[in-house]
Scaffold this motif. Sequence first.
Motif, PDB file in Angstrom:
ATOM      1  N   SER A  67       4.485  -2.814  14.001  1.00 28.04           N
ATOM      2  CA  SER A  67       3.322  -3.685  14.096  1.00 28.04           C
ATOM      3  C   SER A  67       3.573  -4.718  15.191  1.00 28.04           C
ATOM      4  O   SER A  67       4.678  -4.824  15.715  1.00 28.04           O
ATOM      5  CB  SER A  67       3.014  -4.362  12.752  1.00 28.04           C
ATOM      6  N   ARG A  68       2.535  -5.437  15.534  1.00 23.80           N
ATOM      7  CA  ARG A  68       2.630  -6.421  16.612  1.00 23.80           C
ATOM      8  C   ARG A  68       2.000  -7.730  16.160  1.00 23.80           C
ATOM      9  O   ARG A  68       0.948  -7.731  15.525  1.00 23.80           O
ATOM     10  CB  ARG A  68       1.921  -5.897  17.842  1.00 23.80           C
ATOM     11  N   LEU A  69       2.672  -8.825  16.505  1.00 23.16           N
ATOM     12  CA  LEU A  69       2.196 -10.152  16.148  1.00 23.16           C
ATOM     13  C   LEU A  69       1.184 -10.690  17.158  1.00 23.16           C
ATOM     14  O   LEU A  69       1.231 -10.343  18.345  1.00 23.16           O
ATOM     15  CB  LEU A  69       3.368 -11.129  16.054  1.00 23.16           C
ATOM     16  N   ILE A  70       0.312 -11.543  16.688  1.00 21.31           N
ATOM     17  CA  ILE A  70      -0.594 -12.272  17.557  1.00 21.31           C
ATOM     18  C   ILE A  70       0.268 -13.244  18.382  1.00 21.31           C
ATOM     19  O   ILE A  70       1.179 -13.882  17.833  1.00 21.31           O
ATOM     20  CB  ILE A  70      -1.627 -13.043  16.708  1.00 21.31           C
ATOM     21  N   PRO A  71       0.036 -13.333  19.688  1.00 17.02           N
ATOM     22  CA  PRO A  71       0.855 -14.228  20.516  1.00 17.02           C
ATOM     23  C   PRO A  71       0.913 -15.642  19.952  1.00 17.02           C
ATOM     24  O   PRO A  71      -0.097 -16.199  19.515  1.00 17.02           O
ATOM     25  CB  PRO A  71       0.145 -14.212  21.873  1.00 17.02           C
ATOM     26  N   GLY A  72       2.125 -16.206  19.937  1.00 16.12           N
ATOM     27  CA  GLY A  72       2.330 -17.569  19.487  1.00 16.12           C
ATOM     28  C   GLY A  72       2.568 -17.723  17.988  1.00 16.12           C
ATOM     29  O   GLY A  72       2.792 -18.834  17.518  1.00 16.12           O
ATOM     30  N   THR A  73       2.540 -16.619  17.235  1.00 19.48           N
ATOM     31  CA  THR A  73       2.722 -16.714  15.775  1.00 19.48           C
ATOM     32  C   THR A  73       4.104 -16.267  15.317  1.00 19.48           C
ATOM     33  O   THR A  73       4.360 -16.204  14.118  1.00 19.48           O
ATOM     34  CB  THR A  73       1.666 -15.879  15.031  1.00 19.48           C
ATOM     35  N   GLU A  74       4.993 -15.990  16.267  1.00 15.35           N
ATOM     36  CA  GLU A  74       6.294 -15.422  15.919  1.00 15.35           C
ATOM     37  C   GLU A  74       7.078 -16.297  14.931  1.00 15.35           C
ATOM     38  O   GLU A  74       7.572 -15.799  13.912  1.00 15.35           O
ATOM     39  CB  GLU A  74       7.140 -15.190  17.188  1.00 15.35           C
ATOM     40  N   ASP A  75       7.200 -17.579  15.222  1.00 16.26           N
ATOM     41  CA  ASP A  75       7.976 -18.463  14.347  1.00 16.26           C
ATOM     42  C   ASP A  75       7.308 -18.622  12.983  1.00 16.26           C
ATOM     43  O   ASP A  75       7.978 -18.596  11.945  1.00 16.26           O
ATOM     44  CB  ASP A  75       8.180 -19.832  14.997  1.00 16.26           C
ATOM     45  N   ALA A  76       6.001 -18.779  12.960  1.00 14.85           N
ATOM     46  CA  ALA A  76       5.278 -18.931  11.695  1.00 14.85           C
ATOM     47  C   ALA A  76       5.406 -17.672  10.839  1.00 14.85           C
ATOM     48  O   ALA A  76       5.551 -17.762   9.614  1.00 14.85           O
ATOM     49  CB  ALA A  76       3.807 -19.248  11.958  1.00 14.85           C
ATOM     50  N   TYR A  77       5.388 -16.509  11.472  1.00 17.28           N
ATOM     51  CA  TYR A  77       5.549 -15.252  10.738  1.00 17.28           C
ATOM     52  C   TYR A  77       6.915 -15.214  10.049  1.00 17.28           C
ATOM     53  O   TYR A  77       7.023 -14.837   8.890  1.00 17.28           O
ATOM     54  CB  TYR A  77       5.404 -14.060  11.690  1.00 17.28           C
ATOM     55  N   GLU A  78       7.937 -15.631  10.764  1.00 21.50           N
ATOM     56  CA  GLU A  78       9.276 -15.644  10.169  1.00 21.50           C
ATOM     57  C   GLU A  78       9.373 -16.654   9.024  1.00 21.50           C
ATOM     58  O   GLU A  78      10.020 -16.382   8.013  1.00 21.50           O
ATOM     59  CB  GLU A  78      10.342 -15.897  11.235  1.00 21.50           C
ATOM     60  N   VAL A  79       8.708 -17.777   9.164  1.00 23.22           N
ATOM     61  CA  VAL A  79       8.687 -18.757   8.073  1.00 23.22           C
ATOM     62  C   VAL A  79       8.036 -18.140   6.839  1.00 23.22           C
ATOM     63  O   VAL A  79       8.533 -18.284   5.721  1.00 23.22           O
ATOM     64  CB  VAL A  79       7.953 -20.049   8.507  1.00 23.22           C
ATOM     65  N   GLU A  80       6.940 -17.417   7.020  1.00 24.90           N
ATOM     66  CA  GLU A  80       6.251 -16.766   5.898  1.00 24.90           C
ATOM     67  C   GLU A  80       7.159 -15.756   5.194  1.00 24.90           C
ATOM     68  O   GLU A  80       7.023 -15.526   3.994  1.00 24.90           O
ATOM     69  CB  GLU A  80       4.975 -16.067   6.362  1.00 24.90           C
ATOM     70  N   HIS A  81       8.056 -15.148   5.946  1.00 27.15           N
ATOM     71  CA  HIS A  81       8.939 -14.131   5.372  1.00 27.15           C
ATOM     72  C   HIS A  81      10.297 -14.676   4.933  1.00 27.15           C
ATOM     73  O   HIS A  81      11.128 -13.922   4.447  1.00 27.15           O
ATOM     74  CB  HIS A  81       9.107 -12.958   6.345  1.00 27.15           C
ATOM     75  N   ALA A  82      10.493 -15.979   5.065  1.00 21.68           N
ATOM     76  CA  ALA A  82      11.744 -16.561   4.568  1.00 21.68           C
ATOM     77  C   ALA A  82      11.816 -16.391   3.050  1.00 21.68           C
ATOM     78  O   ALA A  82      12.896 -16.221   2.488  1.00 21.68           O
ATOM     79  CB  ALA A  82      11.837 -18.036   4.951  1.00 21.68           C
ATOM     80  N   ARG A  83      10.664 -16.396   2.412  1.00 26.46           N
ATOM     81  CA  ARG A  83      10.593 -16.155   0.969  1.00 26.46           C
ATOM     82  C   ARG A  83       9.199 -15.604   0.678  1.00 26.46           C
ATOM     83  O   ARG A  83       8.235 -16.362   0.534  1.00 26.46           O
ATOM     84  CB  ARG A  83      10.854 -17.413   0.166  1.00 26.46           C
ATOM     85  N   VAL A  84       9.097 -14.289   0.599  1.00 25.32           N
ATOM     86  CA  VAL A  84       7.833 -13.622   0.297  1.00 25.32           C
ATOM     87  C   VAL A  84       7.475 -13.904  -1.155  1.00 25.32           C
ATOM     88  O   VAL A  84       8.349 -14.037  -2.013  1.00 25.32           O
ATOM     89  CB  VAL A  84       7.956 -12.103   0.570  1.00 25.32           C
TER      90      VAL A  84
END
Length: 109
Positions: free
Chosen positions: A8-25
């Motif tokens: 899959s591919r992230l929307i530009p600029g959301t990389e860090d926020a995506y990782e924060v969301e997955h720190a604890r699903v």
Amino acid sequence: MTRLALHSRLIPGTEDAYEVEHARVWPELITVMNQAGIHDWTIWRSGRDLFHLVECDDYEAAVAQLANDPVDQRWQQHMSQYVESFAQNPDGLAGQSLRHVWTMSEQTG
């Protein structure tokens, strides 16, 4: 058990926020994924590209079951602000899995 890869591919600029969301699903999401037969899901990131390794009983059945689950629907809606798209593969399981090329442990001699 089935093991498959997704891209899959992230929307530009959301990389860090995506990782924060997955720190604890959400724990309730993990519960419904387990109930659908998904045993493990690993994600790697390279830039905006995400590579997923899914281990499950039956991916197509799991996707079908999760499509009607309110917890998964809420998660998918929430994550849509980060994920641009999943790569499509008409030959893959549920139209998404990447083509398997090689696995070292499956090669004999």
